[in-house]
Design a protein around this motif. Structure first.
Motif, PDB file in Angstrom:
ATOM      1  N   GLY A 138       0.974  -1.231  -0.052  1.00  0.00           N
ATOM      2  CA  GLY A 138      -0.115  -0.028  -0.072  1.00  0.00           C
ATOM      3  C   GLY A 138       0.836   1.233  -0.073  1.00  0.00           C
ATOM      4  N   LEU A 139       1.886   1.006   0.697  1.00  0.00           N
ATOM      5  CA  LEU A 139       2.716   2.349   0.635  1.00  0.00           C
ATOM      6  C   LEU A 139       3.455   2.762  -0.762  1.00  0.00           C
ATOM      7  CD1 LEU A 139       4.851   1.793   4.035  1.00  0.00           C
ATOM      8  CD2 LEU A 139       3.064   3.525   3.720  1.00  0.00           C
ATOM      9  N   GLU A 140       3.673   1.473  -1.329  1.00  0.00           N
ATOM     10  CA  GLU A 140       4.394   1.494  -2.509  1.00  0.00           C
ATOM     11  C   GLU A 140       3.272   2.183  -3.639  1.00  0.00           C
ATOM     12  OE1 GLU A 140       7.259  -1.027  -5.636  1.00  0.00           O
ATOM     13  OE2 GLU A 140       6.476  -1.724  -4.031  1.00  0.00           O
ATOM     14  N   LEU A 141       2.047   1.684  -3.321  1.00  0.00           N
ATOM     15  CA  LEU A 141       1.036   2.278  -4.344  1.00  0.00           C
ATOM     16  C   LEU A 141       0.583   3.507  -4.113  1.00  0.00           C
ATOM     17  CD1 LEU A 141      -1.317   1.872  -6.380  1.00  0.00           C
ATOM     18  CD2 LEU A 141      -2.808   1.060  -4.537  1.00  0.00           C
ATOM     19  N   ARG A 142       0.691   4.119  -3.022  1.00  0.00           N
ATOM     20  CA  ARG A 142       0.530   5.375  -2.506  1.00  0.00           C
ATOM     21  C   ARG A 142       1.464   6.418  -3.155  1.00  0.00           C
ATOM     22  NH1 ARG A 142       0.376   4.953   2.288  1.00  0.00           N
ATOM     23  NH2 ARG A 142      -1.917   4.398   2.465  1.00  0.00           N
ATOM     24  N   ASP A 143       2.859   5.907  -3.127  1.00  0.00           N
ATOM     25  CA  ASP A 143       4.067   6.698  -3.805  1.00  0.00           C
ATOM     26  C   ASP A 143       3.654   6.952  -5.058  1.00  0.00           C
ATOM     27  OD1 ASP A 143       5.285   7.126  -1.547  1.00  0.00           O
ATOM     28  OD2 ASP A 143       6.684   5.440  -1.583  1.00  0.00           O
ATOM     29  N   LEU A 144       3.201   5.950  -6.137  1.00  0.00           N
ATOM     30  CA  LEU A 144       2.886   5.976  -7.502  1.00  0.00           C
ATOM     31  C   LEU A 144       1.730   6.429  -7.846  1.00  0.00           C
ATOM     32  CD1 LEU A 144       3.943   2.345  -8.328  1.00  0.00           C
ATOM     33  CD2 LEU A 144       5.368   4.028  -8.902  1.00  0.00           C
ATOM     34  N   HIS A 145       0.508   6.506  -7.094  1.00  0.00           N
ATOM     35  CA  HIS A 145      -0.743   7.228  -7.207  1.00  0.00           C
ATOM     36  C   HIS A 145      -1.465   7.572  -6.021  1.00  0.00           C
ATOM     37  CE1 HIS A 145      -4.517   8.330  -9.343  1.00  0.00           C
ATOM     38  NE2 HIS A 145      -3.982   8.277 -10.368  1.00  0.00           N
ATOM     39  N   PRO A 146      -1.184   8.677  -5.561  1.00  0.00           N
ATOM     40  CA  PRO A 146      -1.997   8.843  -4.244  1.00  0.00           C
ATOM     41  C   PRO A 146      -3.318   8.652  -3.915  1.00  0.00           C
ATOM     42  CG  PRO A 146      -0.183  10.624  -4.646  1.00  0.00           C
ATOM     43  CD  PRO A 146      -0.521   9.824  -5.912  1.00  0.00           C
ATOM     44  N   ARG A 147      -4.233   9.060  -4.974  1.00  0.00           N
ATOM     45  CA  ARG A 147      -5.685   9.006  -4.889  1.00  0.00           C
ATOM     46  C   ARG A 147      -6.003   7.220  -4.846  1.00  0.00           C
ATOM     47  NH1 ARG A 147     -10.593  11.171  -5.048  1.00  0.00           N
ATOM     48  NH2 ARG A 147     -12.206   9.988  -6.367  1.00  0.00           N
ATOM     49  N   ALA A 148      -5.214   6.755  -5.709  1.00  0.00           N
ATOM     50  CA  ALA A 148      -5.538   5.196  -5.845  1.00  0.00           C
ATOM     51  C   ALA A 148      -4.959   4.597  -4.484  1.00  0.00           C
ATOM     52  CB  ALA A 148      -4.907   4.480  -7.102  1.00  0.00           C
ATOM     53  N   GLY A 149      -3.788   5.062  -3.954  1.00  0.00           N
ATOM     54  CA  GLY A 149      -3.554   4.687  -2.508  1.00  0.00           C
ATOM     55  C   GLY A 149      -4.455   4.758  -1.556  1.00  0.00           C
ATOM     56  N   ASP A 150      -5.027   5.910  -1.287  1.00  0.00           N
ATOM     57  CA  ASP A 150      -5.790   6.182  -0.371  1.00  0.00           C
ATOM     58  C   ASP A 150      -7.028   5.286  -0.656  1.00  0.00           C
ATOM     59  OD1 ASP A 150      -4.431   8.150   0.827  1.00  0.00           O
ATOM     60  OD2 ASP A 150      -5.194   9.924  -0.129  1.00  0.00           O
ATOM     61  N   GLN A 151      -7.757   5.238  -1.388  1.00  0.00           N
ATOM     62  CA  GLN A 151      -8.825   4.189  -1.684  1.00  0.00           C
ATOM     63  C   GLN A 151      -8.423   2.781  -1.382  1.00  0.00           C
ATOM     64  OE1 GLN A 151      -9.019   5.541  -5.991  1.00  0.00           O
ATOM     65  NE2 GLN A 151     -10.902   6.553  -5.439  1.00  0.00           N
ATOM     66  N   ALA A 152      -7.213   2.646  -1.814  1.00  0.00           N
ATOM     67  CA  ALA A 152      -6.867   1.027  -1.420  1.00  0.00           C
ATOM     68  C   ALA A 152      -6.414   1.077   0.150  1.00  0.00           C
ATOM     69  CB  ALA A 152      -5.534   0.564  -2.073  1.00  0.00           C
ATOM     70  N   GLU A 153      -6.097   2.163   0.690  1.00  0.00           N
ATOM     71  CA  GLU A 153      -5.809   1.967   2.203  1.00  0.00           C
ATOM     72  C   GLU A 153      -6.929   1.814   2.904  1.00  0.00           C
ATOM     73  OE1 GLU A 153      -3.704   4.607   5.571  1.00  0.00           O
ATOM     74  OE2 GLU A 153      -4.079   5.468   3.825  1.00  0.00           O
ATOM     75  N   VAL A 154      -8.075   2.601   2.474  1.00  0.00           N
ATOM     76  CA  VAL A 154      -9.415   2.357   3.251  1.00  0.00           C
ATOM     77  C   VAL A 154      -9.725   1.018   3.202  1.00  0.00           C
ATOM     78  CG1 VAL A 154     -12.036   2.967   3.271  1.00  0.00           C
ATOM     79  CG2 VAL A 154     -10.132   4.770   2.745  1.00  0.00           C
TER      80      VAL A 154
END
Length: 309
Positions: A138-154
């Motif tokens: 999830g941290l790596e995803l957020r670095d690549l795309h913050p919005r998708a990372g936030d959605q995936a974090e939820v």
């Protein structure tokens, strides 16, 4: 065009990371289901009946399928860690299952008194390792795309919350099944889990409540607030109050399974809505990066043509 090509590669990696996150969350829920089927007879010092044996076979098949999908997606998203991670998970899960099968084949009196606790810890450890990988991806995803990372974090926090709620629910079921007040260590464990549940819920609510990550995600979070946080919370407080006061419980284990346990599944709706929103975000992003790459290549080709005309 190199910059545009790099963006397409980053977008593709982000999508692979998201796929691995989703598969890890699916595996966690499958393991939780398997745990529930096995833990009931272990906690009651009984054997599996035919119906439960069939359920366990189906649950393990579902978990194995989820594990295979997770291993495949992790190899694509994080090949440097995938092999060791999945091998560790597989070995731990196989050992836990083998021990559980041995205990289930024995009469209750022949089992260790802490068989249920040991099984719970074993399969919970597998679940926790998958959860740790979710956090890393999830941290790596957020670095690549913050919005998708936030959605995936939820979505990931909803997966955590469902696991915590299941662990806590097991404590309540064991207490209601006994009809006795909670032992002090169990009361303490329930309280600790409640703190973790509250923290996970705050993480979800802070990101989803305003609808900024998508209306479907907000609607799912609103449902969890009503069905789980409020209604299940009322049941939990009533049982704890009765236990601490030495009074009769307001419901029995059968009523808990009927009226309370199904409400935990609303947490899956937040998980699924979060991953769906992230997938939609990444699909649009990948399409945009590919379009920019095509135009960049066309522009470069046209410039080359003009220079050599």
């Amino acid at each position: 065009a190199y910059g545009e090509w790099r963006e397409t590669q980053r977008a593709a990696l982000a999508s692979r990371l998201l796929g691995a996150l989703q598969d890890a969350a699916t595996l966690r829920s499958a393991l939780t289901n398997e745990r529930a089927i096995v833990n009931l007879p272990l906690a009651a010092s009984s054997k599996l009946d035919d119906a439960s044996r069939d359920k366990l076979s189906q649950a393990r098949a579902a978990a194995d399928k989820a594990a295979a999908a997770y291993a495949a997606s992790l190899r694509l998203a994080a090949p440097d860690v995938a092999e060791n991670h999945t091998a560790t998970l597989t070995a731990a899960l196989n050992a836990t299952r083998a021990q559980a099968d041995q205990w289930l084949a024995q009469d209750g009196a022949a089992r260790p008194p802490d068989a249920s606790k040991r099984f719970f810890a074993g399969i919970g450890g597998v679940n926790d390792k998958a959860g740790e990988m979710i956090g890393s991806l999830g941290l790596e995803l957020r670095d690549l795309h913050p919005r998708a990372g936030d959605q995936a974090e939820v979505a990931a926090r909803a997966s955590d919350l469902r696991e915590l709620a299941a662990q806590q629910g097991t404590q309540f079921l064991q207490t209601l099944g006994s009809g006795k007040p909670m032992p002090i260590d169990m009361d303490r464990r329930v309280t600790q889990l409640e703190g973790a549940i509250s923290q996970a819920w705050r993480s979800i609510d802070e990101k989803a409540a305003d609808g900024g990550l998508g209306p479907e995600l907000k609607a799912a979070a609103d449902k969890v607030r009503g069905d789980f946080i409020v209604r299940v919370g009322e049941y939990k407080q009533a049982v704890l109050a009765a236990s601490r006061a030495g009074q009769p419980y307001p419901l029995d284990a059968a009523a808990w399974r009927r009226d309370v346990s199904p409400k935990l599944n609303t947490l899956f709706e937040v998980r699924d809505a979060g991953f769906a929103a992230a997938s939609s975000t990444m699909a649009r992003h990948e399409q945009a990066t590919q379009t920019r790459l095509v135009f960049a290549l066309l522009g470069a080709s046209y410039g080359y043509f003009l220079q050599n005309e």
